[in-house]
Write a protein that holds these residues in place. Structure first.
Motif, PDB file in Angstrom:
ATOM      1  N   ARG A  74      37.251  42.803  36.782  1.00  0.00           N
ATOM      2  CA  ARG A  74      36.415  42.066  35.818  1.00  0.00           C
ATOM      3  C   ARG A  74      35.949  40.741  36.402  1.00  0.00           C
ATOM      4  NH1 ARG A  74      40.142  43.742  30.743  1.00  0.00           N
ATOM      5  NH2 ARG A  74      38.917  45.545  30.034  1.00  0.00           N
ATOM      6  N   GLU A 126      41.878  43.191  35.793  1.00  0.00           N
ATOM      7  CA  GLU A 126      41.432  41.803  35.632  1.00  0.00           C
ATOM      8  C   GLU A 126      40.703  41.312  36.882  1.00  0.00           C
ATOM      9  OE1 GLU A 126      41.316  39.917  32.907  1.00  0.00           O
ATOM     10  OE2 GLU A 126      41.928  41.816  32.007  1.00  0.00           O
ATOM     11  N   THR A 153      28.997  48.988  40.033  1.00  0.00           N
ATOM     12  CA  THR A 153      29.964  48.107  40.702  1.00  0.00           C
ATOM     13  C   THR A 153      30.237  48.534  42.144  1.00  0.00           C
ATOM     14  OG1 THR A 153      30.993  47.605  38.569  1.00  0.00           O
ATOM     15  CG2 THR A 153      32.274  47.123  40.537  1.00  0.00           C
ATOM     16  N   ASP A 211      28.307  44.054  34.151  1.00  0.00           N
ATOM     17  CA  ASP A 211      29.061  44.236  32.921  1.00  0.00           C
ATOM     18  C   ASP A 211      30.549  44.180  33.234  1.00  0.00           C
ATOM     19  OD1 ASP A 211      26.772  44.520  31.436  1.00  0.00           O
ATOM     20  OD2 ASP A 211      26.788  46.714  31.492  1.00  0.00           O
ATOM     21  N   GLU A 212      31.290  43.391  32.480  1.00  0.00           N
ATOM     22  CA  GLU A 212      32.719  43.189  32.744  1.00  0.00           C
ATOM     23  C   GLU A 212      33.555  44.229  31.997  1.00  0.00           C
ATOM     24  OE1 GLU A 212      33.894  39.086  32.145  1.00  0.00           O
ATOM     25  OE2 GLU A 212      31.830  38.450  32.528  1.00  0.00           O
ATOM     26  N   ASP A 213      33.400  45.504  32.388  1.00  0.00           N
ATOM     27  CA  ASP A 213      34.132  46.559  31.691  1.00  0.00           C
ATOM     28  C   ASP A 213      35.437  46.947  32.375  1.00  0.00           C
ATOM     29  OD1 ASP A 213      33.166  47.871  33.900  1.00  0.00           O
ATOM     30  OD2 ASP A 213      31.999  49.356  32.801  1.00  0.00           O
ATOM     31  N   GLY A 214      35.701  46.376  33.565  1.00  0.00           N
ATOM     32  CA  GLY A 214      36.945  46.679  34.251  1.00  0.00           C
ATOM     33  C   GLY A 214      36.986  48.027  34.925  1.00  0.00           C
ATOM     34  N   GLN A 269      33.183  41.539  38.790  1.00  0.00           N
ATOM     35  CA  GLN A 269      31.963  41.879  38.051  1.00  0.00           C
ATOM     36  C   GLN A 269      31.313  40.630  37.465  1.00  0.00           C
ATOM     37  OE1 GLN A 269      33.905  44.743  35.476  1.00  0.00           O
ATOM     38  NE2 GLN A 269      32.940  46.471  36.533  1.00  0.00           N
ATOM     39  N   ARG A 270      32.134  39.727  36.970  1.00  0.00           N
ATOM     40  CA  ARG A 270      31.611  38.477  36.409  1.00  0.00           C
ATOM     41  C   ARG A 270      30.879  37.672  37.484  1.00  0.00           C
ATOM     42  NH1 ARG A 270      36.228  36.228  35.292  1.00  0.00           N
ATOM     43  NH2 ARG A 270      36.509  37.687  33.554  1.00  0.00           N
TER      44      ARG A 270
END
Length: 270
Positions: A245, A242, A263, A254-257, A248-249
């Motif tokens: 994510r 989390e 990233t 991309d919020e793929d974790g 990334q946000r």
């Protein structure tokens, strides 16, 4: 030519994650007679989630066509699946004698034929083709779209193969590699960290998130040894996912974790 048992090693040279599908070294419709070309496909598989939901079909075949259907699978994350070392039924009838089943390697990239291509998948596609060209002494011109060597096929959709081959050629000539800074080269070689992983690279992710100000005190409250205990953990657990994510946000990623080629640079500020 025998079964191509070096394919996993070739895939690893790309720097992308590699999954060896059980039994791949002896899977095929007999040995691969020769390698004169590379054929790029898309699976036309499920539109839903998952990295490579078409694996079973590519490995085992479908009604009327026995598997394996391709030597490699390429997941949406850029993970390369090594599926077969022998001949595969991936292109017939072929309009090119260098790109039929007996003379070429097939790559089935996960895509339903309409979806955008994730950047990690596109990058891995180019790098895999470049390493295959290097391994088998092929020029970039021998990399063909399925549609270029089979008049009834449309794949891989929306990829400009002239640009694709130029990117392959640049890698073969070392142009892209020579333009990278030393820090960029380090990033290129870093592994992809995914939810559920347990390794020391996860500690690097934790340290970077903390250094960038993306670890609130609530993340380590109640953990034995507090912040130090949190930083020393090697597990990519749900709490860390989390936080990834959220990072990334904040960076427009991309919020793929997962922490991969897109990233890592932001985490390390390369």
């Amino acid at each position: 030519m025998p079964f191509l048992t070096q394919l996993a090693d070739v895939a690893r040279r790309t720097g992308s994650p590699v999954t060896e599908v059980a039994g791949w070294k002896t899977r095929g419709h007999g040995p691969q007679p020769e390698v004169q070309g590379i054929v790029c496909h898309h699976t036309a598989g499920p539109a839903g989630g998952g990295d490579y939901p078409s694996l079973a079909v590519v490995r085992d075949g479908r009604p009327g066509l026995d598997g394996p259907l391709s030597h490699f699978g390429l997941g949406r994350s850029g993970t390369i699946y090594v599926i077969a070392a022998g001949r595969c039924w991936h292109n017939a009838p072929s309009t090119s004698p260098r790109h039929d089943n007996s003379s070429s390697i097939g790559i089935e990239a996960e895509n339903d034929g309409r979806q955008p291509w994730p950047q990690a998948q596109k990058d891995a596609y180019v790098r895999l083709c470049a390493e295959l060209c290097r391994e088998f002494g092929l020029p970039a011109s021998r990399v063909k779209a399925h549609r270029e060597v089979n008049t009834s096929k449309p794949d891989p959709h929306s990829i400009d193969m002239n640009d694709f081959r130029k990117a392959v050629e640049a890698l073969l000539e070392g142009g892209e590699e020579s333009e990278l800074s030393w820090t960029e080269k380090i990033v290129k070689d870093l592994p992809v960290i995914r939810p559920g992983d347990d390794n020391y690279d996860v500690k690097t992710v934790r340290g970077c998130l903390f250094a960038r100000g993306h670890v609130p005190s609530a993340a380590y409250t109640g953990i034995p040894e507090g912040l130090q205990g949190w930083l020393e953990s090697t597990q990519c657990d749900s709490g860390l996912v989390e936080l990834i994510r959220g990072f990334q946000r904040a960076k427009g990623l991309d919020e793929d974790g997962s922490v991969g080629p897109k990233t890592w640079p932001s985490l390390l500020r390369v």
